[in-house]
Design a protein around this motif. Structure first.
Motif, PDB file in Angstrom:
ATOM      1  N   VAL A  78       0.871  -1.178   0.000  1.00  0.00           N
ATOM      2  CA  VAL A  78       0.000   0.000   0.000  1.00  0.00           C
ATOM      3  C   VAL A  78       0.911   1.231   0.000  1.00  0.00           C
ATOM      4  CG1 VAL A  78      -1.813   1.250   1.220  1.00  0.00           C
ATOM      5  CG2 VAL A  78      -1.768  -1.262   1.277  1.00  0.00           C
ATOM      6  N   PRO A  79       1.156   1.826  -1.155  1.00  0.00           N
ATOM      7  CA  PRO A  79       2.132   2.909  -1.236  1.00  0.00           C
ATOM      8  C   PRO A  79       1.619   4.265  -0.777  1.00  0.00           C
ATOM      9  CG  PRO A  79       1.230   2.451  -3.399  1.00  0.00           C
ATOM     10  CD  PRO A  79       0.663   1.419  -2.487  1.00  0.00           C
ATOM     11  N   GLY A  80       0.298   4.418  -0.607  1.00  0.00           N
ATOM     12  CA  GLY A  80      -0.257   5.702  -0.203  1.00  0.00           C
ATOM     13  C   GLY A  80      -0.063   5.973   1.278  1.00  0.00           C
ATOM     14  N   PRO A  81      -0.564   7.098   1.750  1.00  0.00           N
ATOM     15  CA  PRO A  81      -0.430   7.449   3.168  1.00  0.00           C
ATOM     16  C   PRO A  81      -1.061   6.392   4.066  1.00  0.00           C
ATOM     17  CG  PRO A  81      -1.186   9.338   1.882  1.00  0.00           C
ATOM     18  CD  PRO A  81      -1.269   8.143   0.978  1.00  0.00           C
ATOM     19  N   VAL A  82      -0.375   6.068   5.140  1.00  0.00           N
ATOM     20  CA  VAL A  82      -0.889   5.033   6.043  1.00  0.00           C
ATOM     21  C   VAL A  82      -2.202   5.473   6.674  1.00  0.00           C
ATOM     22  CG1 VAL A  82       0.358   5.864   8.083  1.00  0.00           C
ATOM     23  CG2 VAL A  82      -0.216   3.435   7.882  1.00  0.00           C
ATOM     24  N   GLU A  83      -2.424   6.777   6.766  1.00  0.00           N
ATOM     25  CA  GLU A  83      -3.682   7.274   7.339  1.00  0.00           C
ATOM     26  C   GLU A  83      -4.888   6.805   6.515  1.00  0.00           C
ATOM     27  OE1 GLU A  83      -0.348   9.627   8.782  1.00  0.00           O
ATOM     28  OE2 GLU A  83      -1.010   9.133   6.736  1.00  0.00           O
ATOM     29  N   GLU A  84      -4.703   6.687   5.197  1.00  0.00           N
ATOM     30  CA  GLU A  84      -5.790   6.192   4.360  1.00  0.00           C
ATOM     31  C   GLU A  84      -6.100   4.736   4.673  1.00  0.00           C
ATOM     32  OE1 GLU A  84      -4.884   6.802   0.272  1.00  0.00           O
ATOM     33  OE2 GLU A  84      -4.923   9.000   0.404  1.00  0.00           O
ATOM     34  N   LEU A  85      -5.062   3.970   4.927  1.00  0.00           N
ATOM     35  CA  LEU A  85      -5.242   2.568   5.276  1.00  0.00           C
ATOM     36  C   LEU A  85      -5.942   2.435   6.618  1.00  0.00           C
ATOM     37  CD1 LEU A  85      -4.741  -0.417   4.720  1.00  0.00           C
ATOM     38  CD2 LEU A  85      -2.400  -0.129   5.566  1.00  0.00           C
ATOM     39  N   ILE A  86      -5.524   3.230   7.584  1.00  0.00           N
ATOM     40  CA  ILE A  86      -6.161   3.202   8.901  1.00  0.00           C
ATOM     41  C   ILE A  86      -7.629   3.576   8.794  1.00  0.00           C
ATOM     42  CG2 ILE A  86      -6.213   4.301  11.177  1.00  0.00           C
ATOM     43  CD1 ILE A  86      -3.146   4.573  10.937  1.00  0.00           C
ATOM     44  N   ASP A  87      -7.940   4.598   8.025  1.00  0.00           N
ATOM     45  CA  ASP A  87      -9.335   5.025   7.863  1.00  0.00           C
ATOM     46  C   ASP A  87     -10.170   3.928   7.212  1.00  0.00           C
ATOM     47  OD1 ASP A  87      -8.761   7.466   9.002  1.00  0.00           O
ATOM     48  OD2 ASP A  87      -8.625   8.549   7.090  1.00  0.00           O
ATOM     49  N   ALA A  88      -9.598   3.276   6.203  1.00  0.00           N
ATOM     50  CA  ALA A  88     -10.341   2.237   5.493  1.00  0.00           C
ATOM     51  C   ALA A  88     -10.664   1.061   6.412  1.00  0.00           C
ATOM     52  CB  ALA A  88      -9.551   1.764   4.277  1.00  0.00           C
ATOM     53  N   VAL A  89      -9.672   0.621   7.186  1.00  0.00           N
ATOM     54  CA  VAL A  89      -9.913  -0.498   8.102  1.00  0.00           C
ATOM     55  C   VAL A  89     -10.845  -0.072   9.222  1.00  0.00           C
ATOM     56  CG1 VAL A  89      -8.833  -2.153   9.666  1.00  0.00           C
ATOM     57  CG2 VAL A  89      -7.695  -1.560   7.524  1.00  0.00           C
ATOM     58  N   SER A  90     -10.729   1.160   9.678  1.00  0.00           N
ATOM     59  CA  SER A  90     -11.626   1.665  10.731  1.00  0.00           C
ATOM     60  C   SER A  90     -13.078   1.562  10.279  1.00  0.00           C
ATOM     61  CB  SER A  90     -11.285   3.110  11.083  1.00  0.00           C
ATOM     62  OG  SER A  90      -9.998   3.216  11.653  1.00  0.00           O
ATOM     63  N   ARG A  91     -13.344   1.956   9.052  1.00  0.00           N
ATOM     64  CA  ARG A  91     -14.716   1.863   8.546  1.00  0.00           C
ATOM     65  C   ARG A  91     -15.158   0.401   8.441  1.00  0.00           C
ATOM     66  NH1 ARG A  91     -12.631   5.996   5.202  1.00  0.00           N
ATOM     67  NH2 ARG A  91     -12.247   4.514   3.498  1.00  0.00           N
ATOM     68  N   ALA A  92     -14.228  -0.457   8.056  1.00  0.00           N
ATOM     69  CA  ALA A  92     -14.577  -1.871   7.871  1.00  0.00           C
ATOM     70  C   ALA A  92     -14.930  -2.561   9.181  1.00  0.00           C
ATOM     71  CB  ALA A  92     -13.427  -2.603   7.191  1.00  0.00           C
ATOM     72  N   VAL A  93     -14.293  -2.179  10.273  1.00  0.00           N
ATOM     73  CA  VAL A  93     -14.523  -2.884  11.539  1.00  0.00           C
ATOM     74  C   VAL A  93     -15.545  -2.186  12.425  1.00  0.00           C
ATOM     75  CG1 VAL A  93     -12.199  -3.873  11.507  1.00  0.00           C
ATOM     76  CG2 VAL A  93     -12.606  -1.746  12.769  1.00  0.00           C
ATOM     77  N   VAL A 131     -13.809 -15.668   9.286  1.00  0.00           N
ATOM     78  CA  VAL A 131     -13.746 -15.545   7.831  1.00  0.00           C
ATOM     79  C   VAL A 131     -14.388 -14.239   7.381  1.00  0.00           C
ATOM     80  CG1 VAL A 131     -14.350 -16.623   5.631  1.00  0.00           C
ATOM     81  CG2 VAL A 131     -13.819 -18.061   7.619  1.00  0.00           C
ATOM     82  N   ASP A 132     -15.526 -13.900   7.973  1.00  0.00           N
ATOM     83  CA  ASP A 132     -16.227 -12.678   7.586  1.00  0.00           C
ATOM     84  C   ASP A 132     -15.396 -11.437   7.921  1.00  0.00           C
ATOM     85  OD1 ASP A 132     -18.304 -14.249   6.740  1.00  0.00           O
ATOM     86  OD2 ASP A 132     -19.597 -13.857   8.471  1.00  0.00           O
ATOM     87  N   LEU A 133     -14.714 -11.450   9.057  1.00  0.00           N
ATOM     88  CA  LEU A 133     -13.871 -10.312   9.430  1.00  0.00           C
ATOM     89  C   LEU A 133     -12.735 -10.138   8.425  1.00  0.00           C
ATOM     90  CD1 LEU A 133     -13.029  -8.063  11.381  1.00  0.00           C
ATOM     91  CD2 LEU A 133     -11.789  -9.806  12.713  1.00  0.00           C
ATOM     92  N   ALA A 134     -12.100 -11.240   8.051  1.00  0.00           N
ATOM     93  CA  ALA A 134     -11.020 -11.176   7.065  1.00  0.00           C
ATOM     94  C   ALA A 134     -11.542 -10.643   5.737  1.00  0.00           C
ATOM     95  CB  ALA A 134     -10.391 -12.551   6.886  1.00  0.00           C
ATOM     96  N   ALA A 135     -12.734 -11.072   5.329  1.00  0.00           N
ATOM     97  CA  ALA A 135     -13.308 -10.623   4.059  1.00  0.00           C
ATOM     98  C   ALA A 135     -13.605  -9.128   4.082  1.00  0.00           C
ATOM     99  CB  ALA A 135     -14.579 -11.412   3.753  1.00  0.00           C
ATOM    100  N   ARG A 136     -14.102  -8.636   5.203  1.00  0.00           N
ATOM    101  CA  ARG A 136     -14.401  -7.205   5.323  1.00  0.00           C
ATOM    102  C   ARG A 136     -13.125  -6.373   5.208  1.00  0.00           C
ATOM    103  NH1 ARG A 136     -19.381  -5.747   7.774  1.00  0.00           N
ATOM    104  NH2 ARG A 136     -18.401  -3.805   8.476  1.00  0.00           N
ATOM    105  N   ILE A 137     -12.080  -6.816   5.866  1.00  0.00           N
ATOM    106  CA  ILE A 137     -10.840  -6.051   5.847  1.00  0.00           C
ATOM    107  C   ILE A 137     -10.174  -6.139   4.473  1.00  0.00           C
ATOM    108  CG2 ILE A 137      -8.522  -5.903   6.847  1.00  0.00           C
ATOM    109  CD1 ILE A 137      -9.795  -6.664   9.521  1.00  0.00           C
ATOM    110  N   ASP A 138     -10.242  -7.306   3.850  1.00  0.00           N
ATOM    111  CA  ASP A 138      -9.702  -7.437   2.499  1.00  0.00           C
ATOM    112  C   ASP A 138     -10.401  -6.466   1.543  1.00  0.00           C
ATOM    113  OD1 ASP A 138      -8.291  -8.968   0.230  1.00  0.00           O
ATOM    114  OD2 ASP A 138     -10.410  -9.149  -0.298  1.00  0.00           O
ATOM    115  N   ALA A 139     -11.724  -6.362   1.644  1.00  0.00           N
ATOM    116  CA  ALA A 139     -12.467  -5.458   0.769  1.00  0.00           C
ATOM    117  C   ALA A 139     -12.076  -4.010   0.998  1.00  0.00           C
ATOM    118  CB  ALA A 139     -13.970  -5.647   0.993  1.00  0.00           C
ATOM    119  N   ALA A 140     -11.680  -3.684   2.233  1.00  0.00           N
ATOM    120  CA  ALA A 140     -11.280  -2.318   2.547  1.00  0.00           C
ATOM    121  C   ALA A 140      -9.873  -2.009   2.058  1.00  0.00           C
ATOM    122  CB  ALA A 140     -11.361  -2.093   4.057  1.00  0.00           C
ATOM    123  N   VAL A 141      -8.973  -2.989   2.132  1.00  0.00           N
ATOM    124  CA  VAL A 141      -7.565  -2.758   1.825  1.00  0.00           C
ATOM    125  C   VAL A 141      -7.268  -2.857   0.333  1.00  0.00           C
ATOM    126  CG1 VAL A 141      -5.232  -3.671   2.172  1.00  0.00           C
ATOM    127  CG2 VAL A 141      -6.811  -3.504   4.106  1.00  0.00           C
TER     128      VAL A 141
END
Length: 232
Positions: A78-93, A131-141
């Motif tokens: 994930v080459p973009g800002p880590v803040e974007e990754l944190i935000d994406a996972v935050s929404r997913a969980v 499995v569902d948690l992993a799928a949600r985070i994969d969709a976000a990342v």
């Protein structure tokens, strides 16, 4: 010599901005990101005990190169800002409830050994919450990823996903002759672990290696980035 003759020295000073720039993390390579479920402290201690013993006795380091964890998504570029990754996972969980994780003990997986945490207490039925948690985070990342010059990526496949805590892993590609002896050794270790624990702690780690295309576990470094707590 008079006071005016005494040479003076100037102590170099570093501003906060200069310090931050010096130690800032470069985007993209050589970093990869993993989102993990962190076990309870007793299980973390058990994983650390086993992997430490394997390093001390056999020089096997791949599983112990990581903090104790069950991978939800792993080694994502994930080459973009880590803040974007944190935000994406935050929404997913957000709103995802914690669930009970069951540890069936030491099992074979791939070329190595793991604590099997994929199933319910019956040891047969997959833990769909995992499995569902992993799928949600994969969709976000996934939308944040970019191609990287490393071996085949780690695309998520719900049918192939197996939640586990690694005890012995990539070293066995190099020393498969040791597997039977190491398995006997691991099974003989007096290491207690939790039969079950709450799956409520999700963590983000940033990893780096001098060579992602080779024996990356020999030079792996990591740092904790963020923690989320699932709803109780």
């Amino acid at each position: 010599m008079t006071d005016t003759d005494i040479p003076t020295t100037t102590t170099p000073t570093t501003t906060v901005m200069e310090s931050n720039e010096r130690f800032a993390q470069a985007p993209g390579d050589p970093y990869r990101y993993g989102v993990y479920l962190r076990p309870d402290p007793v299980t973390c201690a058990a994983v650390t005990a086993v992997t430490s013993q394997l390093r001390a006795q056999y020089g096997l380091v791949s599983a112990g190169a990581f903090p104790p964890h069950a991978t939800l998504v792993g080694s994502r570029h994930v080459p973009g800002p880590v803040e974007e990754l944190i935000d994406a996972v935050s929404r997913a969980v957000t709103g995802v409830p914690a669930f009970t994780v069951h540890n069936a003990g030491v099992r074979h997986q791939g070329v190595g050994l793991v604590y099997d945490v994929h199933h319910l207490a019956d040891g047969v039925t997959p833990n769909t919450a995992f499995v569902d948690l992993a799928a949600r985070i994969d969709a976000a990342v996934t939308p944040l990823e970019a191609p990287a010059p490393n071996p085949a990526g780690n695309p998520f496949d719900a049918d192939a996903f197996r939640a586990h805590l690694s005890l012995l892993s990539h070293d066995m590609y190099v020393r498969p002759d040791l597997f039977a002896e190491v398995e006997e050794y691991v099974l003989g270790l007096p290491v207690p672990f939790s039969d079950s624990f709450p799956g409520d702690t999700v963590t983000l780690y940033r990893t780096s290696s001098e060579d992602w295309t080779g024996r990356w576990w020999q030079t792996l470094a990591w740092e904790h980035v963020h923690t989320w707590r699932l709803r109780h």
